[in-house]
Design a protein around this motif. Structure first.
Motif, short mmCIF file in Angstrom:
data_model
loop_
_atom_site.label_atom_id
_atom_site.label_comp_id
_atom_site.label_asym_id
_atom_site.label_seq_id
_atom_site.Cartn_x
_atom_site.Cartn_y
_atom_site.Cartn_z
N THR A 210 0.82 -1.21 0.00
CA THR A 210 0.00 0.00 0.00
C THR A 210 0.86 1.26 0.00
OG1 THR A 210 -1.78 -1.13 1.17
CG2 THR A 210 -1.78 1.27 1.25
N LEU A 211 1.88 1.27 0.85
CA LEU A 211 2.78 2.43 0.89
C LEU A 211 3.50 2.61 -0.43
CD1 LEU A 211 4.33 1.92 4.45
CD2 LEU A 211 2.45 3.45 3.79
N GLU A 212 3.95 1.51 -1.01
CA GLU A 212 4.65 1.58 -2.29
C GLU A 212 3.75 2.15 -3.39
OE1 GLU A 212 7.24 -1.38 -5.26
OE2 GLU A 212 6.09 -2.20 -3.58
N LEU A 213 2.51 1.70 -3.44
CA LEU A 213 1.59 2.15 -4.49
C LEU A 213 1.23 3.62 -4.30
CD1 LEU A 213 -0.79 -0.92 -4.85
CD2 LEU A 213 0.97 -0.15 -6.45
N MET A 214 1.10 4.08 -3.06
CA MET A 214 0.78 5.49 -2.83
C MET A 214 1.93 6.39 -3.27
SD MET A 214 -1.36 5.80 0.72
CE MET A 214 -1.60 7.55 0.40
N LEU A 215 3.15 6.01 -2.94
CA LEU A 215 4.30 6.80 -3.39
C LEU A 215 4.42 6.77 -4.90
CD1 LEU A 215 6.95 5.86 -0.67
CD2 LEU A 215 5.86 8.09 -1.00
N LEU A 216 4.20 5.60 -5.49
CA LEU A 216 4.28 5.49 -6.94
C LEU A 216 3.23 6.36 -7.62
CD1 LEU A 216 4.95 1.77 -7.98
CD2 LEU A 216 6.26 3.81 -8.63
N LEU A 217 2.03 6.39 -7.06
CA LEU A 217 0.97 7.21 -7.63
C LEU A 217 1.35 8.69 -7.61
CD1 LEU A 217 -1.91 7.49 -8.73
CD2 LEU A 217 -2.73 7.55 -6.35
N ALA A 218 1.86 9.15 -6.49
CA ALA A 218 2.26 10.56 -6.39
C ALA A 218 3.37 10.89 -7.38
CB ALA A 218 2.72 10.87 -4.96
N PHE A 219 4.38 10.03 -7.46
CA PHE A 219 5.51 10.30 -8.35
C PHE A 219 5.12 10.13 -9.82
CE2 PHE A 219 8.22 8.69 -4.60
CZ PHE A 219 8.19 9.95 -4.02
N ALA A 220 4.21 9.20 -10.11
CA ALA A 220 3.80 8.98 -11.49
C ALA A 220 3.04 10.18 -12.03
CB ALA A 220 2.93 7.72 -11.59
N ILE A 221 2.26 10.85 -11.19
CA ILE A 221 1.60 12.07 -11.63
C ILE A 221 2.63 13.14 -11.95
CG2 ILE A 221 0.06 13.95 -10.93
CD1 ILE A 221 -1.43 11.95 -9.18
#
Length: 501
Positions: A210-221
């Motif tokens: 969950t933490l990995e996906l949240m950080l990835l989402l922020a950085f992917a934007i």
């Protein structure tokens, strides 16, 4: 040498304060800005040499040791990004001075351009040097706050409207990032990257994912990864040419850098590699198809920017030393080449009064140097041998072949197709804008290009050619950086020499 670490952040910030005080002295403003960025570039080169020879350098800000205090860390990856970003920001600054962006006028108010530009530079360098998640967040917010001002310079209706989209998307990504930072701290009790590398492995798999996906989402934007990239082609083209160029070259790459840093240091093991490969392939194909459909030069380059982000994510998703090395090299290449192409678009607009391909033609005859300045980076972006774009793509495709499997092979095919379509797009622009006679009259009179604008663009074209000539040594640096990223040990030991849990 560790004492040099704060300078790439502090010097631009002090320069921003000084240029704001010199708002009524534009010549002194320009001098201070150029000296600050020249000094930052010099320090960055020294840090890269030191990191390559002796490993990561660490400075505890305020003498508070890690993990209690904030630390600045310059390993080979961070130092290499510092060198390239400093060189690019300096060239773009010279270009903007030549264009008159720093003079009083409707498009760029003198009082705020130089201070804001230097604050943007400080945010970028702080993000590269950040040794903890919150300081990385601060770096993003510094550069985003400055970018909000730069993207709406002049206050025209078009810039305000498109800038509003950029602001909303940026704030959304920042909120996701801040929420992720809070959850990481709640789960681990620390935000220090080196300490997180030790503690995140002990979390339950679901929490960690969950933490990995949240950080990835922020950085992917922030990196404009498909399907989170729709904001970019509508936001960047309306800004002044120097602003668009530095945004295209650097801001998305800070997001890519954050993905590389967190995926290798905090979340090794490849839990989301399959997802990253899928979005990498879609980013490449959808982006380049968008470029094929464009008739405006700036929007066309905006879509190629999105497309080639996919190559970098491809290298990260492979989770191999060869893939990471190729991704880092491609980041360095793309920062330089994409910035150059947007500067060329500004020259075209300055020379012909438009970037609409339907109104352009014959530029190779009336401005042969401008034709060369477009042709060289365009072929480089397309990956024509022996340019650095070809070498970077070849390294990534070889890494994909070596990894094997359906997804890597699919991405190898997608990368090859994207390269061919990029060549088609570049050839189409050349044929329409530079080779044929214009079909429609331009609405602006033809003007001579300022020498400083042309000189800054020539400098970036030469820098891109230097990446080709020095590709061997640069690949040595990226290979060492990739090995250190995958092992994690050099970074953790440099920050936590006592081995704090």
């Amino acid at each position: 040498m560790n004492r040099l670490l704060p300078l790439p952040v502090v010097v631009p910030l002090l320069g921003a304060a000084l240029t704001l005080l010199l708002a009524t002295r534009p010549r002194l403003q320009r001098t201070v800005s150029v000296l600050c960025l020249s000094g930052t570039l010099t320090v960055a080169v020294l840090l890269l040499v030191q990191a390559y020879r002796h490993g990561p350098m660490v400075l505890a800000v305020g003498a508070w040791p890690a993990p209690v205090g904030i630390v600045l860390v310059a390993d080979q990856l961070a130092a290499l990004m510092l060198v390239v970003s400093s060189a690019v920001t300096l060239c773009v600054l010279l270009y903007s001075i030549g264009q008159g962006q720093s003079d009083l006028g409707e498009s760029t108010p003198v009082t705020i351009f130089h201070p804001t530009y230097l604050v943007l530079t400080a945010g970028v360098t702080n993000a590269f040097l950040a040794g903890d998640l919150f300081n990385l967040f601060v770096g993003f917010e510094i550069l985003l706050a400055a970018s909000f001002v730069l993207i709406t310079l002049g206050g025209t209706e078009t810039r305000i409207r498109t800038g509003s989209t950029y602001v909303v998307v940026s704030i959304l990504s920042s909120m996701i990032f801040l929420a992720a930072v809070g959850l990481v701290y709640a789960a681990t009790g620390t935000l220090n990257l080196a300490q997180l590398a030790q503690r995140l492995d002990d979390l339950p798999d679901g929490v960690r994912l969950t933490l990995e996906l949240m950080l990835l989402l922020a950085f992917a934007i922030k990196a404009a990864v498909f399907p989170l990239s729709a904001w970019l082609p509508d936001s960047y083209p309306t800004a002044p040419a120097p602003v668009t160029a530095v945004f295209a070259g650097l801001l998305t790459k800070v997001g890519v850098y954050a993905i590389i840093r967190t995926q290798t240091l905090l979340f090794p093991g490849g839990q989301v590699d399959g997802l990253l490969m899928v979005v990498a392939g879609l980013t490449m194909i959808v982006g380049i198809l968008g470029a094929v459909a464009q008739s405006d030069l700036k929007r066309l380059f905006s879509f190629t920017l999105v497309s080639h982000i996919g190559y970098m994510i491809f290298g990260v998703a492979l989770s191999t030393a060869a893939g990471l090395s190729g991704a880092i090299f491609y980041v360095v290449h793309h920062i330089t080449i994409q910035t150059t192409l947007f500067l060329v678009a500004g020259l075209v607009e300055e020379r012909a009064g438009s970037t609409d391909l339907r109104r352009l033609g014959g530029l190779a005859r009336v401005a042969p140097l401008l034709g060369v300045l477009f042709f060289v980076p365009a072929m480089n972006l397309a990956g024509v041998p022996p340019f650095s774009g070809f070498l970077g793509k070849l390294g990534l495709l070889q890494a994909g072949v070596a990894a094997g499997g359906p997804l890597p092979w699919t991405l190898v095919a997608a990368g090859t197709l994207t390269s061919l379509l990029t060549l088609y797009v570049a050839s189409r622009v050349w044929n329409i804008a530079f080779w044929r006679s214009p079909r429609l009259p331009t609405t602006e009179p033809v003007v001579r290009l300022p020498r400083l604008m042309v000189g800054a663009t020539v400098g970036l074209v030469a820098f891109g050619m230097t990446l080709t000539v020095l590709a061997g040594p640069i690949f040595d640096v990226t290979a060492d950086a990739a090995a250190d990223l995958l092992s994690r040990t050099p970074y953790v030991r440099a920050v936590l020499p006592g081995g704090a849990p």
